[in-house]
Design a protein around this motif. Sequence first.
Motif, PDB file in Angstrom:
ATOM      1  N   ILE A  40      61.861  78.547 157.534  1.00 42.07           N
ATOM      2  CA  ILE A  40      62.806  79.555 158.053  1.00 42.07           C
ATOM      3  C   ILE A  40      64.024  78.848 158.650  1.00 42.07           C
ATOM      4  CG2 ILE A  40      63.125  81.306 159.849  1.00 42.07           C
ATOM      5  CD1 ILE A  40      60.073  82.006 159.338  1.00 42.07           C
ATOM      6  N   ALA A  41      63.765  77.794 159.436  1.00 48.74           N
ATOM      7  CA  ALA A  41      64.878  77.061 160.050  1.00 48.74           C
ATOM      8  C   ALA A  41      65.778  76.427 158.990  1.00 48.74           C
ATOM      9  CB  ALA A  41      64.338  75.985 160.995  1.00 48.74           C
ATOM     10  N   ALA A  42      65.190  76.091 157.838  1.00 47.31           N
ATOM     11  CA  ALA A  42      65.961  75.481 156.751  1.00 47.31           C
ATOM     12  C   ALA A  42      66.630  76.523 155.860  1.00 47.31           C
ATOM     13  CB  ALA A  42      65.046  74.588 155.915  1.00 47.31           C
ATOM     14  N   GLY A  43      66.400  77.779 156.180  1.00 40.87           N
ATOM     15  CA  GLY A  43      67.041  78.835 155.405  1.00 40.87           C
ATOM     16  C   GLY A  43      66.347  79.177 154.103  1.00 40.87           C
ATOM     17  N   MET A  44      65.123  78.697 153.937  1.00 39.79           N
ATOM     18  CA  MET A  44      64.406  78.960 152.676  1.00 39.79           C
ATOM     19  C   MET A  44      63.728  80.320 152.642  1.00 39.79           C
ATOM     20  SD  MET A  44      62.616  75.348 151.693  1.00 39.79           S
ATOM     21  CE  MET A  44      61.685  76.109 150.355  1.00 39.79           C
ATOM     22  N   ALA A  45      63.448  80.878 153.801  1.00 41.67           N
ATOM     23  CA  ALA A  45      62.769  82.179 153.857  1.00 41.67           C
ATOM     24  C   ALA A  45      63.085  82.808 155.213  1.00 41.67           C
ATOM     25  CB  ALA A  45      61.267  82.016 153.682  1.00 41.67           C
ATOM     26  N   ARG A  46      62.798  84.110 155.349  1.00 44.54           N
ATOM     27  CA  ARG A  46      63.058  84.800 156.630  1.00 44.54           C
ATOM     28  C   ARG A  46      61.769  85.268 157.304  1.00 44.54           C
ATOM     29  NH1 ARG A  46      67.626  86.234 158.656  1.00 44.54           N
ATOM     30  NH2 ARG A  46      66.965  88.206 159.556  1.00 44.54           N
ATOM     31  N   HIS A  47      61.003  86.035 156.592  1.00 42.20           N
ATOM     32  CA  HIS A  47      59.776  86.586 157.195  1.00 42.20           C
ATOM     33  C   HIS A  47      58.568  86.085 156.391  1.00 42.20           C
ATOM     34  CE1 HIS A  47      62.099  89.151 159.844  1.00 42.20           C
ATOM     35  NE2 HIS A  47      62.798  89.578 158.808  1.00 42.20           N
ATOM     36  N   VAL A  48      57.826  85.178 156.993  1.00 41.38           N
ATOM     37  CA  VAL A  48      56.719  84.525 156.283  1.00 41.38           C
ATOM     38  C   VAL A  48      55.384  85.020 156.835  1.00 41.38           C
ATOM     39  CG1 VAL A  48      55.647  82.318 155.686  1.00 41.38           C
ATOM     40  CG2 VAL A  48      58.152  82.485 155.886  1.00 41.38           C
ATOM     41  N   VAL A  49      54.550  85.536 155.946  1.00 43.86           N
ATOM     42  CA  VAL A  49      53.193  85.929 156.318  1.00 43.86           C
ATOM     43  C   VAL A  49      52.277  84.718 156.171  1.00 43.86           C
ATOM     44  CG1 VAL A  49      51.158  87.261 155.643  1.00 43.86           C
ATOM     45  CG2 VAL A  49      53.391  88.352 155.684  1.00 43.86           C
ATOM     46  N   CYS A  50      51.486  84.465 157.203  1.00 40.95           N
ATOM     47  CA  CYS A  50      50.447  83.438 157.144  1.00 40.95           C
ATOM     48  C   CYS A  50      49.117  84.166 157.281  1.00 40.95           C
ATOM     49  CB  CYS A  50      50.595  82.442 158.294  1.00 40.95           C
ATOM     50  SG  CYS A  50      52.254  81.725 158.443  1.00 40.95           S
ATOM     51  N   VAL A  51      48.231  83.985 156.318  1.00 40.84           N
ATOM     52  CA  VAL A  51      47.003  84.785 156.322  1.00 40.84           C
ATOM     53  C   VAL A  51      45.771  83.919 156.106  1.00 40.84           C
ATOM     54  CG1 VAL A  51      47.135  85.359 153.848  1.00 40.84           C
ATOM     55  CG2 VAL A  51      45.901  86.883 155.414  1.00 40.84           C
ATOM     56  N   PHE A  52      44.723  84.286 156.827  1.00 36.29           N
ATOM     57  CA  PHE A  52      43.398  83.664 156.682  1.00 36.29           C
ATOM     58  C   PHE A  52      42.387  84.768 156.443  1.00 36.29           C
ATOM     59  CE2 PHE A  52      39.264  82.883 158.639  1.00 36.29           C
ATOM     60  CZ  PHE A  52      38.916  81.628 158.150  1.00 36.29           C
ATOM     61  N   ALA A  53      41.476  84.553 155.504  1.00 35.78           N
ATOM     62  CA  ALA A  53      40.370  85.504 155.311  1.00 35.78           C
ATOM     63  C   ALA A  53      39.135  84.736 154.902  1.00 35.78           C
ATOM     64  CB  ALA A  53      40.722  86.536 154.243  1.00 35.78           C
ATOM     65  N   ASP A  54      37.991  85.205 155.351  1.00 33.17           N
ATOM     66  CA  ASP A  54      36.750  84.501 155.039  1.00 33.17           C
ATOM     67  C   ASP A  54      35.589  85.489 155.017  1.00 33.17           C
ATOM     68  OD1 ASP A  54      35.342  82.260 154.355  1.00 33.17           O
ATOM     69  OD2 ASP A  54      35.398  81.324 156.330  1.00 33.17           O
ATOM     70  N   THR A  55      34.647  85.234 154.138  1.00 33.81           N
ATOM     71  CA  THR A  55      33.428  86.052 154.090  1.00 33.81           C
ATOM     72  C   THR A  55      32.201  85.139 153.959  1.00 33.81           C
ATOM     73  OG1 THR A  55      33.717  86.271 151.685  1.00 33.81           O
ATOM     74  CG2 THR A  55      34.535  88.075 153.043  1.00 33.81           C
ATOM     75  N   PRO A  56      31.975  84.295 154.966  1.00 35.99           N
ATOM     76  CA  PRO A  56      30.825  83.387 154.880  1.00 35.99           C
ATOM     77  C   PRO A  56      29.483  84.090 155.061  1.00 35.99           C
ATOM     78  CG  PRO A  56      31.942  83.144 156.993  1.00 35.99           C
ATOM     79  CD  PRO A  56      32.786  84.059 156.160  1.00 35.99           C
ATOM     80  N   LEU A  57      29.499  85.253 155.691  1.00 37.66           N
ATOM     81  CA  LEU A  57      28.246  85.947 155.961  1.00 37.66           C
ATOM     82  C   LEU A  57      27.869  86.848 154.795  1.00 37.66           C
ATOM     83  CD1 LEU A  57      28.896  87.122 159.634  1.00 37.66           C
ATOM     84  CD2 LEU A  57      27.406  85.251 158.895  1.00 37.66           C
ATOM     85  N   SER A  58      26.600  86.792 154.413  1.00 44.51           N
ATOM     86  CA  SER A  58      26.070  87.741 153.449  1.00 44.51           C
ATOM     87  C   SER A  58      24.999  88.549 154.151  1.00 44.51           C
ATOM     88  CB  SER A  58      25.438  87.017 152.259  1.00 44.51           C
ATOM     89  OG  SER A  58      26.296  86.037 151.759  1.00 44.51           O
ATOM     90  N   GLU A  59      24.838  89.793 153.733  1.00 48.70           N
ATOM     91  CA  GLU A  59      23.820  90.632 154.351  1.00 48.70           C
ATOM     92  C   GLU A  59      22.458  89.998 154.133  1.00 48.70           C
ATOM     93  OE1 GLU A  59      25.452  94.502 152.752  1.00 48.70           O
ATOM     94  OE2 GLU A  59      24.458  95.202 154.587  1.00 48.70           O
ATOM     95  N   GLY A  60      21.689  89.889 155.218  1.00 46.86           N
ATOM     96  CA  GLY A  60      20.328  89.389 155.114  1.00 46.86           C
ATOM     97  C   GLY A  60      20.214  87.882 155.145  1.00 46.86           C
TER      98      GLY A  60
END
Lengths: 393, 137
Positions: free
Chosen positions: A99-119
């Motif tokens: 953003i500071a370099a002018g390459m983008a304005r609004h950047v989404v940073c996302v994490f998702a995980d599903t390590p748990l399984s039922e049972g």
Amino acid sequence: MAHPLRGATAITGLGMTPMGRVFGRSATELAADAIALAIADAGLEKEDIDGLLINAGVSQGLTLGLQNYCGFAGLKLLNNMNAAGSTAAQMVQYASMAIAAGMARHVVCVFADTPLSEGKSAGAAYGMRANAPSRPRGMVGLYTAAGYFGANTPYALAARRHMDLYGTKQDHFGEIAVAQRKWAVMNPLAQMRDPMTMEDYHASRWIIEPLHLLDCCLVSNGAIAVIVSPASNAKDLRQPPVYVHGMGQGHPGDNNRAGSDWETETGAKLAAQTAYAMAGIGPGDVSICELYDCYTYTVLVTLEDYGFCGKGEGGPFVEGGRLGPGGALPTNTGGGELSAYYMWGMTPLSEAIIQGRGAGGERQVARNDVILCTGNGGNLSYHGCLILSPHAS
Amino acid sequence: MTQETIVPKPLPEPDEASRPFFDGARQGRLMLMKCLTCGTVRLPSRRHCDRCLSQESEWVAASGRGTVRTFGIMHQRYHAAFANDIPYNVTVVELEEGPRLPTNLIGIANGEIRVGMEVVVDWEHHDDVTIPRFRPA
């Protein structure tokens, strides 16, 4: 002269899905949920987003395909990043630089995980090598032959060495677990909200000595997304901005090489130098710590490496409830990964944003001027940090 | 009532890169790799020296002596083959030559293990592979 990145960007959006034993949704679906929540939280439109940084957790359920699933087109910044538990802080770093370099304005940073399984048990996802082939090929087989399993093992080894070198006691780890549970009791998002005593801590079963069950983080399904924006734009959005004042990384390298002190001197030390210099502060200026806490020991050694106390003094430093509600150094104020939810580096980052906004409700810390947020991954192998503030400068 | 199946331990199968280590182990020698360019000794088996990135190396026999760098006592049952060993020690030995090796101590009670204690290699022979363990010196 101030560093050009100091205060250049702010975190303007935060989206959190339900976390814990949350089933029936893929990591991609959870990530899309979190992104939608973050965009709405910021008061942006989806079309405003021109950068997407992705971090799949241990279940590796996210790919670059998330761009297409969410229907982003014409992104100016896109990557699937992985430096383990340090990734969340790193994503905000790279977003800020872009953003500071002018390459983008609004950047989404996302994490998702599903390590748990039922049972299935929570620990199964982090068994590392326990599911190895019956005959692992080559030197890695020395680990399996020794029964060296799980992320728990290297952290137990590190904690043991600290105890031996510096006289750190089991009670010191317990202090951290108990203090964080006190915060979690006040956090509606926390998975563990029953009060915990030091007796409860000592009574919890051994995983690998010197780690009790209550020294180890939770395992959670879920997703968190944050949006990084130019500081100049941030104050016009819906939420109080949380400005990025500093950042740093440190990666100490191979544990097994001669001369390594990985157990007791972590990458946090190097990251702290960079981040403090950028922000123009020292440890005495920090009002709140949100420290990556995969284990109680990680908190203790991180406090030392950021200079809140001397090397080896972490044990006595955490005594007397210093980290808990009402303590002199409020730390992991949502309960952290030990008691609230385990979203890798998004756990400390999300709570840092909540505290920076003053949105912590019952657990809000009055003095929130400077918030240190850290991420740690591997076997104390990777470290990234952010220094955040509700103040633009 | 459940019957626990006896599961073999996940012992290493030597591959091409690690074969000199396991061949040495068979003959009671703890083999390490030494960089011919800078002299740094490393744990097998990587092609490049992790100090200078040279690919020129030789295999050298270590003394087999070292000290306990750190250890943990495992209570969690991660793998069925270890069910009867719990609680067992997981130990990292710092070899006299510098590198550290993950292993188990034998001939000592868990409660007697101390960081810094001097240990010496011992060999656990299986049908087709030999594993280094350590015992108090």
